[in-house]
Motif scaffolding. Structure first.
Motif, short mmCIF file in Angstrom:
data_model
loop_
_atom_site.label_atom_id
_atom_site.label_comp_id
_atom_site.label_asym_id
_atom_site.label_seq_id
_atom_site.Cartn_x
_atom_site.Cartn_y
_atom_site.Cartn_z
N ARG A 140 0.75 -1.06 0.10
CA ARG A 140 0.06 0.21 -0.12
C ARG A 140 0.92 1.21 -0.01
O ARG A 140 1.81 1.41 0.71
N ALA A 141 0.46 2.15 -0.82
CA ALA A 141 1.15 3.48 -0.86
C ALA A 141 0.64 4.33 0.14
O ALA A 141 -0.42 4.51 0.48
N LEU A 186 3.68 10.69 0.36
CA LEU A 186 4.14 10.80 -1.08
C LEU A 186 3.70 12.24 -1.49
O LEU A 186 4.61 13.03 -2.24
N ARG A 187 2.61 12.92 -1.06
CA ARG A 187 2.19 14.35 -1.47
C ARG A 187 3.20 15.35 -0.58
O ARG A 187 3.43 16.20 -1.05
N GLU A 188 3.54 14.95 0.64
CA GLU A 188 4.74 15.96 1.22
C GLU A 188 5.97 15.82 0.56
O GLU A 188 6.41 17.06 0.27
N ARG A 189 6.44 14.81 -0.06
CA ARG A 189 7.51 14.70 -0.69
C ARG A 189 7.60 15.28 -2.13
O ARG A 189 8.10 15.66 -2.66
N GLY A 245 3.38 18.10 -6.30
CA GLY A 245 2.75 18.26 -7.54
C GLY A 245 2.12 16.71 -7.88
O GLY A 245 1.59 16.46 -9.30
N LEU A 246 2.17 15.71 -7.16
CA LEU A 246 1.44 14.55 -7.46
C LEU A 246 -0.04 14.55 -7.66
O LEU A 246 -0.84 15.59 -6.95
N LEU A 247 -0.34 13.95 -8.68
CA LEU A 247 -1.51 13.98 -9.43
C LEU A 247 -2.40 12.95 -8.73
O LEU A 247 -1.91 11.90 -8.67
N ASP A 248 -3.85 13.08 -8.69
CA ASP A 248 -4.99 12.17 -8.37
C ASP A 248 -5.06 11.44 -9.40
O ASP A 248 -4.72 12.13 -10.77
N PHE A 249 -5.70 10.49 -9.67
CA PHE A 249 -6.10 9.89 -10.90
C PHE A 249 -6.98 10.61 -11.99
O PHE A 249 -6.52 10.51 -13.14
N ARG A 250 -7.76 11.05 -11.42
CA ARG A 250 -8.90 11.92 -12.36
C ARG A 250 -8.07 13.09 -12.89
O ARG A 250 -8.28 13.35 -14.31
N THR A 251 -7.13 13.67 -12.10
CA THR A 251 -6.48 14.62 -12.69
C THR A 251 -5.33 14.33 -13.95
O THR A 251 -5.14 14.84 -14.94
#
Length: 71
Positions: free
Chosen positions: A38-39, A44-47, A50-56
């Motif tokens: 599991r991620a 990950l968003r802290e690091r 600009g991490l995108l969610d799947f819809r984006t």
């Protein structure tokens, strides 16, 4: 699969494959001592702010990448 189906304009289906038989590297990548990997999305968003969610991701080019794989 509904998001992908709507995005590419055709039905997408899902078929789960067993982890065993994928090879040792894939097995290590997908499992740990607790079971399925599991991620930690919050970490990950802290690091990577600009991490995108799947819809984006679908909206910003992922749909075209999937379409390219289907043709």
């Amino acid at each position: 699969m509904e998001l992908i189906s709507r995005s590419v304009g055709r039905e997408a289906t899902y078929r789960q494959l067993p982890i065993d038989g994928l090879g040792p590297e894939a097995e290590r990548a997908l499992t740990d001592e607790r079971g399925l990997w599991r991620a930690d999305i919050a970490a990950l968003r802290e690091r990577h702010p600009g991490l995108l969610d799947f819809r984006t991701w679908l909206r910003d080019g992922g749909t075209e990448q999937i379409r390219a794989l289907l043709t």
